[in-house]
Motif scaffolding. Structure first.
Motif, mmCIF file in Angstrom:
data_model
loop_
_atom_site.group_PDB
_atom_site.id
_atom_site.type_symbol
_atom_site.label_atom_id
_atom_site.label_comp_id
_atom_site.label_asym_id
_atom_site.label_seq_id
_atom_site.Cartn_x
_atom_site.Cartn_y
_atom_site.Cartn_z
ATOM 1 N N ASP A 41 0.869 -1.178 0.000
ATOM 2 C CA ASP A 41 0.000 0.000 0.000
ATOM 3 C C ASP A 41 0.909 1.232 0.000
ATOM 4 O O ASP A 41 1.457 1.604 1.028
ATOM 5 C CB ASP A 41 -0.903 -0.007 1.228
ATOM 6 C CG ASP A 41 -1.808 1.216 1.306
ATOM 7 O OD1 ASP A 41 -1.713 2.115 0.437
ATOM 8 O OD2 ASP A 41 -2.604 1.279 2.256
ATOM 9 N N THR A 43 0.237 4.267 -0.168
ATOM 10 C CA THR A 43 -0.276 5.431 0.558
ATOM 11 C C THR A 43 0.011 5.345 2.058
ATOM 12 O O THR A 43 -0.121 6.322 2.772
ATOM 13 C CB THR A 43 -1.801 5.601 0.348
ATOM 14 O OG1 THR A 43 -2.483 4.471 0.896
ATOM 15 C CG2 THR A 43 -2.129 5.737 -1.130
ATOM 16 N N ASP A 44 0.418 4.182 2.542
ATOM 17 C CA ASP A 44 0.731 3.974 3.957
ATOM 18 C C ASP A 44 2.229 4.180 4.183
ATOM 19 O O ASP A 44 2.964 3.270 4.534
ATOM 20 C CB ASP A 44 0.294 2.563 4.382
ATOM 21 C CG ASP A 44 0.507 2.295 5.853
ATOM 22 O OD1 ASP A 44 0.620 3.262 6.630
ATOM 23 O OD2 ASP A 44 0.562 1.111 6.225
ATOM 24 N N ARG A 45 2.667 5.402 3.979
ATOM 25 C CA ARG A 45 4.106 5.709 4.051
ATOM 26 C C ARG A 45 4.617 5.708 5.482
ATOM 27 O O ARG A 45 3.973 6.206 6.391
ATOM 28 C CB ARG A 45 4.373 7.062 3.411
ATOM 29 C CG ARG A 45 4.121 7.028 1.939
ATOM 30 C CD ARG A 45 4.595 8.298 1.270
ATOM 31 N NE ARG A 45 4.174 8.277 -0.114
ATOM 32 C CZ ARG A 45 3.329 9.138 -0.635
ATOM 33 N NH1 ARG A 45 2.825 10.106 0.091
ATOM 34 N NH2 ARG A 45 3.000 9.049 -1.899
ATOM 35 N N SER A 62 4.655 3.471 -10.190
ATOM 36 C CA SER A 62 3.897 4.498 -9.488
ATOM 37 C C SER A 62 4.526 5.856 -9.773
ATOM 38 O O SER A 62 5.738 5.968 -9.825
ATOM 39 C CB SER A 62 3.933 4.224 -7.981
ATOM 40 O OG SER A 62 3.467 5.334 -7.272
ATOM 41 N N GLY A 65 5.213 6.833 -5.415
ATOM 42 C CA GLY A 65 5.725 6.027 -4.312
ATOM 43 C C GLY A 65 6.813 5.057 -4.706
ATOM 44 O O GLY A 65 6.970 4.710 -5.876
ATOM 45 N N SER A 102 8.064 8.041 -0.183
ATOM 46 C CA SER A 102 7.815 8.926 -1.326
ATOM 47 C C SER A 102 8.896 8.715 -2.366
ATOM 48 O O SER A 102 10.047 8.441 -2.039
ATOM 49 C CB SER A 102 7.839 10.382 -0.876
ATOM 50 O OG SER A 102 6.796 10.622 0.021
#
Length: 103
Positions: A41, A43-45, A62, A65, A102
Motif C-alpha cells: 500500500d 499510501t501507507d508511508r 507508481s 511512491g 515517497s
C-alpha cells in the motif's frame, strides 16, 4: 510516463518472464516476479511491515511512491535498499520487512 511504462513492460516481460507491469508495488518471494506476492500500500508511508516470506524481487509502477526494504524483520537492519517509482528488479539479498516511501 505512459511511453516509459510501455517500453519497460514489453522489453522486461518478454526478456525475463516477469508478470505484466501494472500500477502499484509488489514484492515477490521468488526471483523475476515469481512466488508469493505481497501487495504494498504505497499510501501507507512510513509504517514498517514484516513479511511472512522473504522478498527476493520487486516490481513498482507508481508516479508517487517507492519501497524501502530491510533484511531485518522490523525495519531495523543497518542496511536498507530502496526501489525507484518505476522498477522491476531482483533484490540484492532476501528482505524481511519494508515500508512505503515517497518517490
Amino acid at each position: 510516463m505512459a511511453a516509459a511504462l510501455i517500453g519497460l513492460t514489453s522489453g522486461a516481460a518478454s526478456a525475463s518472464g516477469w508478470p505484466p507491469l501494472k500500477e502499484g508495488a509488489y514484492l515477490y518471494s521468488g526471483p523475476n516476479g515469481t512466488g508469493t506476492v505481497t501487495v504494498v500500500d504505497l499510501t501507507d508511508r512510513g509504517t514498517c511491515h514484516a513479511l511472512s516470506q522473504a522478498a527476493v524481487s520487486a516490481q513498482v509502477a507508481s508516479g508517487f511512491g517507492a519501497v524501502e526494504l530491510y533484511d531485518g524483520a522490523n525495519c531495523d537492519s543497518k542496511v536498507s535498499w530502496a526501489t525507484s517509482s518505476l522498477s522491476q528488479t531482483n533484490l540484492p539479498w532476501a528482505m524481511l520487512s519494508y515500508r512505503a516511501i515517497s518517490a
